[in-house]
Design an enzyme around this catalytic site. Structure first.
Site, PDB file in Angstrom:
ATOM      1  N   TYR A 160       0.669  -1.868  -0.329  1.00 58.21           N
ATOM      2  CA  TYR A 160      -0.167  -0.276  -0.562  1.00 58.21           C
ATOM      3  C   TYR A 160       0.482   0.961   0.149  1.00 58.21           C
ATOM      4  CZ  TYR A 160      -3.930   3.015   1.400  1.00 58.21           C
ATOM      5  OH  TYR A 160      -4.018   4.128   1.700  1.00 58.21           O
ATOM      6  N   LYS A 164       0.763   4.040  -2.856  1.00 55.69           N
ATOM      7  CA  LYS A 164       0.906   5.376  -2.766  1.00 55.69           C
ATOM      8  C   LYS A 164       2.675   6.541  -2.899  1.00 55.69           C
ATOM      9  CE  LYS A 164      -3.774   4.806  -2.325  1.00 55.69           C
ATOM     10  NZ  LYS A 164      -4.857   6.086  -2.485  1.00 55.69           N
TER      11      LYS A 164
HETATM   12  P1  NAD Z   1     -13.600   2.727   1.105  1.00 56.57           P
HETATM   13  O1  NAD Z   1     -12.561   1.418   0.874  1.00 56.57           O
HETATM   14  O2  NAD Z   1     -14.574   3.166   1.419  1.00 56.57           O
HETATM   15  O3  NAD Z   1     -13.931   2.927  -0.701  1.00 56.57           O
HETATM   16  C1  NAD Z   1     -13.143   2.714  -2.426  1.00 56.57           C
HETATM   17  C2  NAD Z   1     -13.848   2.694  -2.937  1.00 56.57           C
HETATM   18  O4  NAD Z   1     -13.103   2.582  -4.037  1.00 56.57           O
HETATM   19  C3  NAD Z   1     -14.996   1.436  -2.975  1.00 56.57           C
HETATM   20  O5  NAD Z   1     -16.601   2.407  -2.908  1.00 56.57           O
HETATM   21  C4  NAD Z   1     -14.437   0.607  -3.303  1.00 56.57           C
HETATM   22  O6  NAD Z   1     -15.731   0.104  -4.398  1.00 56.57           O
HETATM   23  C5  NAD Z   1     -14.087   1.814  -4.951  1.00 56.57           C
HETATM   24  N1  NAD Z   1     -13.271   0.684  -6.107  1.00 56.57           N
HETATM   25  C6  NAD Z   1     -12.234  -0.170  -4.948  1.00 56.57           C
HETATM   26  N2  NAD Z   1     -11.589  -1.065  -6.701  1.00 56.57           N
HETATM   27  C7  NAD Z   1     -11.986  -0.258  -7.184  1.00 56.57           C
HETATM   28  C8  NAD Z   1     -11.443  -0.427  -8.740  1.00 56.57           C
HETATM   29  N3  NAD Z   1     -10.989  -0.833  -8.602  1.00 56.57           N
HETATM   30  N4  NAD Z   1     -11.912   0.601  -9.330  1.00 56.57           N
HETATM   31  C9  NAD Z   1     -13.270   1.276  -9.435  1.00 56.57           C
HETATM   32  N5  NAD Z   1     -13.563   1.165  -7.510  1.00 56.57           N
HETATM   33  C10 NAD Z   1     -12.487   0.862  -7.005  1.00 56.57           C
HETATM   34  O7  NAD Z   1     -12.280   3.771   0.763  1.00 56.57           O
HETATM   35  P2  NAD Z   1     -11.689   5.489   1.359  1.00 56.57           P
HETATM   36  O8  NAD Z   1     -10.885   5.171   2.406  1.00 56.57           O
HETATM   37  O9  NAD Z   1     -12.673   5.869   1.396  1.00 56.57           O
HETATM   38  O10 NAD Z   1     -10.401   5.694   1.151  1.00 56.57           O
HETATM   39  C11 NAD Z   1     -10.853   6.490  -0.803  1.00 56.57           C
HETATM   40  C12 NAD Z   1      -8.775   6.643  -0.945  1.00 56.57           C
HETATM   41  O11 NAD Z   1      -8.361   7.402  -0.682  1.00 56.57           O
HETATM   42  C13 NAD Z   1      -8.163   5.410  -1.092  1.00 56.57           C
HETATM   43  O12 NAD Z   1      -7.207   6.071  -2.500  1.00 56.57           O
HETATM   44  C14 NAD Z   1      -7.473   5.201  -0.282  1.00 56.57           C
HETATM   45  O13 NAD Z   1      -6.207   4.449  -0.036  1.00 56.57           O
HETATM   46  C15 NAD Z   1      -7.450   6.784   0.379  1.00 56.57           C
HETATM   47  N6  NAD Z   1      -6.635   7.184   1.632  1.00 56.57           N
HETATM   48  C16 NAD Z   1      -7.914   6.600   2.799  1.00 56.57           C
HETATM   49  C17 NAD Z   1      -7.368   6.972   3.976  1.00 56.57           C
HETATM   50  C18 NAD Z   1      -7.392   6.180   5.157  1.00 56.57           C
HETATM   51  O14 NAD Z   1      -7.980   6.375   6.429  1.00 56.57           O
HETATM   52  N7  NAD Z   1      -9.357   6.001   5.332  1.00 56.57           N
HETATM   53  C19 NAD Z   1      -6.239   6.896   4.493  1.00 56.57           C
HETATM   54  C20 NAD Z   1      -5.499   7.868   3.116  1.00 56.57           C
HETATM   55  C21 NAD Z   1      -5.980   7.515   1.127  1.00 56.57           C
END
Ligand code: NAD
Length: 265
Positions: A160, A164
């Site tokens: 991961y 990133k």
């Molecule tokens: P989440 O898992 O709640 O939502 C992710 C969404 O992406 C889901 O709806 C899923 O169906 C969709 N998805 C997964 N694979 C896919 C694909 N191949 N094609 C299209 N859609 C796809 O995650 P989140 O927490 O909302 O994270 C969103 C972004 O933020 C991600 O890139 C994650 O890495 C990043 N992020 C999250 C956090 C955190 O703490 N939640 C922190 C830093 C970065």
């Protein structure tokens, strides 16, 4: 007039969590938004909810299924958006996945899954959005979801973090390559955001023995946040709307940290 009125935007990973919040905030500020996700039933529901709330702002809302690792599906998503909204101004490459494993147990399939969605998905999404913006001759904005894991390696999530870091590299490289087409490429880096992703990460870390009780991993991981609490998706959207709005037009190649002061860079 909203901050992004009349802008045509696509947000991937928009069925839940941060992507959903990004899309909702854009609609409230007058943008036309295509909510895109691999989970078509859920993203259709979210789009319907937002269509209801868009009344009065003039914003149009649509949705589409997309797997961000599949170039032809990404092209279809863009074509669908342009057929309804007439153009593409802003593309959020937000879809992302995680699946914690102890470093010594990381497999090729774990690496390929995470790098595929988070790394390759970001590259394909940037390329195809740029092709459309270049064809329009309008320029545009591409916004990538990075992470604190773009700035530091953390234990149990090596692929991961690698994926990133790749998002930062793609943001900087694309910003240089696409500047001549009046396309800016920026990103934002959340810290710990309470979403379904973290609920799953918490369970996964218990499964691999890195945590003993629900919530422990999130508590320990986020104990150093200067703002004293984890984020909600609403903490992120002031910045994401800014990155979609004319206010950020002079920025490119940048990653904005929105982590409550967890990683200071
Ligand atoms: P989440 O898992 O709640 O939502 C992710 C969404 O992406 C889901 O709806 C899923 O169906 C969709 N998805 C997964 N694979 C896919 C694909 N191949 N094609 C299209 N859609 C796809 O995650 P989140 O927490 O909302 O994270 C969103 C972004 O933020 C991600 O890139 C994650 O890495 C990043 N992020 C999250 C956090 C955190 O703490 N939640 C922190 C830093 C970065």
């Amino acid at each position: 007039m909203g901050r992004v009125s009349g802008r045509s935007c696509i947000v991937t990973g928009a069925a839940q969590g941060i992507g959903r919040a990004i899309g909702e905030a854009l609609v409230q500020e007058g943008a036309d938004v295509c909510f895109a996700d691999i989970n078509v039933d859920k993203v259709a529901e979210i789009a319907d909810l937002n269509r209801g709330k868009a009344n009065g702002t003039g914003a149009k809302v649509t949705y589409t299924q997309v797997d961000v690792t599949d170039r032809s599906a990404v092209k279809d998503m863009i074509a669908h958006t342009v057929s309804l909204f007439g153009k593409l101004d802003v593309k959020f490459n937000n879809a992302g996945v995680n699946k914690p494993m102890n470093f010594l147990d990381v497999t090729e399939s774990n690496w390929n899954f995470i790098m595929g969605v988070n790394g390759l998905g970001c590259m394909i999404g940037t390329q195809e959005a740029a092709h459309q913006m270049i064809a329009q001759g309008t320029g545009g904005k591409i916004v990538n979801t990075a992470s604190i894991a773009s700035r530091q390696g953390f234990d149990n999530v090596a692929p991961y973090c690698a994926s990133k870091f790749a998002v930062v590299a793609l943001t900087q490289s694309a910003a240089r390559d696409l500047a001549k087409h009046n396309i800016t490429v920026n990103g934002f880096a959340p810290g710990v955001v309470a979403t379904e992703m973290w609920e799953q990460v918490d369970k996964d870390l218990m499964d691999i023995g890195a945590a003993q009780r629900p919530g422990q991993a999130m508590e320990e991981f986020s104990s150093e946040i200067l703002r004293g609490r984890v984020a909600t998706p609403a903490d992120i959207t002031g910045t994401t709307t800014y990155l979609a709005a004319p206010d950020s037009d002079y920025m490119t190649g940048q990653i904005v940290m929105i982590d409550g002061g967890m990683v200071l860079v």
